[in-house]
Design a protein around this motif. Sequence first.
Motif, PDB file in Angstrom:
ATOM      1  N   ASN A 118     -72.300  22.427  31.509  1.00 25.17           N
ATOM      2  CA  ASN A 118     -71.987  22.547  30.163  1.00 25.17           C
ATOM      3  C   ASN A 118     -71.059  21.443  29.616  1.00 25.17           C
ATOM      4  O   ASN A 118     -70.748  21.444  28.616  1.00 25.17           O
ATOM      5  CB  ASN A 118     -71.107  24.044  30.149  1.00 25.17           C
ATOM      6  N   ARG A 119     -70.992  20.307  30.483  1.00 30.89           N
ATOM      7  CA  ARG A 119     -70.265  19.219  29.668  1.00 30.89           C
ATOM      8  C   ARG A 119     -71.563  17.980  29.834  1.00 30.89           C
ATOM      9  O   ARG A 119     -71.848  17.516  30.846  1.00 30.89           O
ATOM     10  CB  ARG A 119     -69.086  18.936  30.574  1.00 30.89           C
ATOM     11  N   ARG A 120     -71.592  17.492  28.594  1.00 30.34           N
ATOM     12  CA  ARG A 120     -72.644  16.327  28.652  1.00 30.34           C
ATOM     13  C   ARG A 120     -72.417  15.149  29.394  1.00 30.34           C
ATOM     14  O   ARG A 120     -73.373  14.519  29.883  1.00 30.34           O
ATOM     15  CB  ARG A 120     -73.079  15.903  27.159  1.00 30.34           C
ATOM     16  N   GLU A 121     -71.056  14.693  29.550  1.00 31.16           N
ATOM     17  CA  GLU A 121     -70.431  13.655  30.313  1.00 31.16           C
ATOM     18  C   GLU A 121     -70.896  13.862  31.878  1.00 31.16           C
ATOM     19  O   GLU A 121     -70.978  12.765  32.608  1.00 31.16           O
ATOM     20  CB  GLU A 121     -69.045  13.372  30.009  1.00 31.16           C
ATOM     21  N   HIS A 122     -70.958  14.819  32.214  1.00 29.05           N
ATOM     22  CA  HIS A 122     -71.427  15.340  33.685  1.00 29.05           C
ATOM     23  C   HIS A 122     -72.905  14.915  33.766  1.00 29.05           C
ATOM     24  O   HIS A 122     -73.330  14.996  35.191  1.00 29.05           O
ATOM     25  CB  HIS A 122     -71.095  16.584  34.249  1.00 29.05           C
ATOM     26  N   HIS A 123     -73.980  15.181  33.099  1.00 30.70           N
ATOM     27  CA  HIS A 123     -75.343  15.142  32.920  1.00 30.70           C
ATOM     28  C   HIS A 123     -75.903  14.126  33.680  1.00 30.70           C
ATOM     29  O   HIS A 123     -76.650  14.071  34.738  1.00 30.70           O
ATOM     30  CB  HIS A 123     -75.927  15.469  31.604  1.00 30.70           C
ATOM     31  N   ASP A 124     -75.547  12.732  33.631  1.00 31.17           N
ATOM     32  CA  ASP A 124     -76.344  11.743  34.165  1.00 31.17           C
ATOM     33  C   ASP A 124     -75.847  11.895  35.720  1.00 31.17           C
ATOM     34  O   ASP A 124     -76.980  11.541  36.748  1.00 31.17           O
ATOM     35  CB  ASP A 124     -75.814  10.276  33.671  1.00 31.17           C
ATOM     36  N   THR A 125     -74.748  12.185  36.000  1.00 37.04           N
ATOM     37  CA  THR A 125     -74.322  12.275  37.553  1.00 37.04           C
ATOM     38  C   THR A 125     -75.093  13.539  38.215  1.00 37.04           C
ATOM     39  O   THR A 125     -75.578  13.514  39.287  1.00 37.04           O
ATOM     40  CB  THR A 125     -72.588  12.443  37.710  1.00 37.04           C
ATOM     41  N   LEU A 126     -74.922  14.710  37.492  1.00 33.87           N
ATOM     42  CA  LEU A 126     -75.810  15.746  37.901  1.00 33.87           C
ATOM     43  C   LEU A 126     -77.199  15.704  38.213  1.00 33.87           C
ATOM     44  O   LEU A 126     -77.718  16.121  39.017  1.00 33.87           O
ATOM     45  CB  LEU A 126     -75.438  17.231  36.972  1.00 33.87           C
ATOM     46  N   VAL A 127     -77.741  14.938  37.029  1.00 33.60           N
ATOM     47  CA  VAL A 127     -79.406  14.824  37.400  1.00 33.60           C
ATOM     48  C   VAL A 127     -79.640  14.053  38.682  1.00 33.60           C
ATOM     49  O   VAL A 127     -80.336  14.325  39.271  1.00 33.60           O
ATOM     50  CB  VAL A 127     -79.911  13.836  35.896  1.00 33.60           C
ATOM     51  N   THR A 128     -78.781  12.731  38.854  1.00 29.79           N
ATOM     52  CA  THR A 128     -79.228  12.241  40.030  1.00 29.79           C
ATOM     53  C   THR A 128     -78.719  13.090  41.349  1.00 29.79           C
ATOM     54  O   THR A 128     -79.772  13.148  42.225  1.00 29.79           O
ATOM     55  CB  THR A 128     -78.017  11.094  40.211  1.00 29.79           C
ATOM     56  N   GLY A 129     -77.941  13.936  41.256  1.00 29.78           N
ATOM     57  CA  GLY A 129     -77.519  14.837  42.591  1.00 29.78           C
ATOM     58  C   GLY A 129     -78.576  15.882  42.706  1.00 29.78           C
ATOM     59  O   GLY A 129     -79.174  16.047  43.483  1.00 29.78           O
ATOM     60  N   TYR A 130     -79.105  16.267  41.413  1.00 28.88           N
ATOM     61  CA  TYR A 130     -80.013  17.534  41.871  1.00 28.88           C
ATOM     62  C   TYR A 130     -81.658  17.025  41.808  1.00 28.88           C
ATOM     63  O   TYR A 130     -82.343  17.586  42.710  1.00 28.88           O
ATOM     64  CB  TYR A 130     -79.959  18.375  40.362  1.00 28.88           C
ATOM     65  N   GLU A 131     -81.852  15.667  41.462  1.00 27.79           N
ATOM     66  CA  GLU A 131     -83.250  15.133  41.854  1.00 27.79           C
ATOM     67  C   GLU A 131     -83.080  15.025  43.114  1.00 27.79           C
ATOM     68  O   GLU A 131     -84.220  15.098  43.990  1.00 27.79           O
ATOM     69  CB  GLU A 131     -83.367  13.740  41.035  1.00 27.79           C
ATOM     70  N   SER A 132     -82.156  14.546  43.931  1.00 31.10           N
ATOM     71  CA  SER A 132     -82.184  14.336  45.238  1.00 31.10           C
ATOM     72  C   SER A 132     -82.261  15.546  46.023  1.00 31.10           C
ATOM     73  O   SER A 132     -83.158  16.026  47.008  1.00 31.10           O
ATOM     74  CB  SER A 132     -80.993  13.404  45.800  1.00 31.10           C
ATOM     75  N   HIS A 133     -81.509  16.834  45.633  1.00 31.30           N
ATOM     76  CA  HIS A 133     -81.440  17.973  46.081  1.00 31.30           C
ATOM     77  C   HIS A 133     -82.808  18.583  46.001  1.00 31.30           C
ATOM     78  O   HIS A 133     -83.412  19.357  47.026  1.00 31.30           O
ATOM     79  CB  HIS A 133     -80.533  18.950  45.756  1.00 31.30           C
ATOM     80  N   LEU A 134     -83.468  18.421  44.828  1.00 33.83           N
ATOM     81  CA  LEU A 134     -84.987  19.133  44.839  1.00 33.83           C
ATOM     82  C   LEU A 134     -85.828  18.295  45.611  1.00 33.83           C
ATOM     83  O   LEU A 134     -86.740  19.274  46.020  1.00 33.83           O
ATOM     84  CB  LEU A 134     -85.201  18.574  42.899  1.00 33.83           C
ATOM     85  N   ARG A 135     -85.769  17.276  45.815  1.00 32.20           N
ATOM     86  CA  ARG A 135     -86.901  16.709  46.786  1.00 32.20           C
ATOM     87  C   ARG A 135     -86.651  17.142  48.056  1.00 32.20           C
ATOM     88  O   ARG A 135     -87.632  17.311  48.823  1.00 32.20           O
ATOM     89  CB  ARG A 135     -86.758  15.032  46.555  1.00 32.20           C
ATOM     90  N   LEU A 136     -85.318  17.173  48.552  1.00 29.03           N
ATOM     91  CA  LEU A 136     -85.080  17.587  49.986  1.00 29.03           C
ATOM     92  C   LEU A 136     -85.363  19.119  50.104  1.00 29.03           C
ATOM     93  O   LEU A 136     -86.016  19.371  51.141  1.00 29.03           O
ATOM     94  CB  LEU A 136     -83.681  17.210  50.296  1.00 29.03           C
ATOM     95  N   THR A 137     -85.076  19.838  49.055  1.00 25.27           N
ATOM     96  CA  THR A 137     -85.476  21.283  49.076  1.00 25.27           C
ATOM     97  C   THR A 137     -86.994  21.473  49.424  1.00 25.27           C
ATOM     98  O   THR A 137     -87.591  22.275  50.245  1.00 25.27           O
ATOM     99  CB  THR A 137     -84.794  21.976  47.923  1.00 25.27           C
ATOM    100  N   ALA A 138     -87.805  20.760  48.460  1.00 25.93           N
ATOM    101  CA  ALA A 138     -89.233  20.806  48.480  1.00 25.93           C
ATOM    102  C   ALA A 138     -89.632  20.386  50.107  1.00 25.93           C
ATOM    103  O   ALA A 138     -90.459  20.883  50.334  1.00 25.93           O
ATOM    104  CB  ALA A 138     -89.956  20.224  47.441  1.00 25.93           C
TER     105      ALA A 138
END
Length: 237
Positions: free
Chosen positions: A116-136
């Motif tokens: 819910n905070r835009r200043e966190h988005h870049d960091t979260l996108v990086t973290g979630y993209e890595s987790h998405l790949r590992l989950t898949a």
Amino acid sequence: MTPISRREALQKLTLGAVVAGAAATLSSTMTSAQTLPARPAGGGRVRQSVCRWCFAKISLPDLCAAAKKMGLRSVELLQPAEFSVARQHDLICAMVSNPIVDFGSIKVGPIQKAWNRREHHDTLVTGYESHLRLTAEAGYPNLICFSGNRDGMSDEEGLENCAIGLRRIMPLAEKLGVTVCMELLNSRVNHKDYMCDRTPWGVELVRRVGSERFKLLYDIYHMQIMEGDVIATIRAN
């Protein structure tokens, strides 16, 4: 037909363990357990999972061994580094835990500080993209996420911020076939000030994100505290 008592009926279910969270993934209504791979007949149609954090005092190998012995199919909320332990016991992780990423002096990704905070988005996108790949790569179906606390922010601003950030990871989630699930939590008892604390807010977020790979983790315990009437809510959504 010979009548049976309620006690006898419950015993025949052989539930074996309490499922933490009692979560059903809304919009469309489906439980994380329903996304598990089909198993041979004989184990019952109810495919149960247990959350890792509820048993933090037990080692993960011991928890997995006990879960397998009692007929569970999954240990949830594992980090990717823990997948191999579940795999050794022929278990999956039906709901993978959120990434926790450094953002200056704080960590983002947990319940209190997230989308819910835009200043966190870049960091979260990086973290979630890595987790998405590992989950898949592991063949697991779902990855959890959180809104973050209000901290004075309006629900409408937080709703739009979450939608903007989550839409950034949806193309990868869709490509990989992993569903990102925002959990509804109560803000009265357990998670004071948490933003995604009511079904209408969560359902509107699903609408704004607009992807079949984004759903709600409808936690019956939490929504009974906030709203009650959970059966009607599940049917309506």
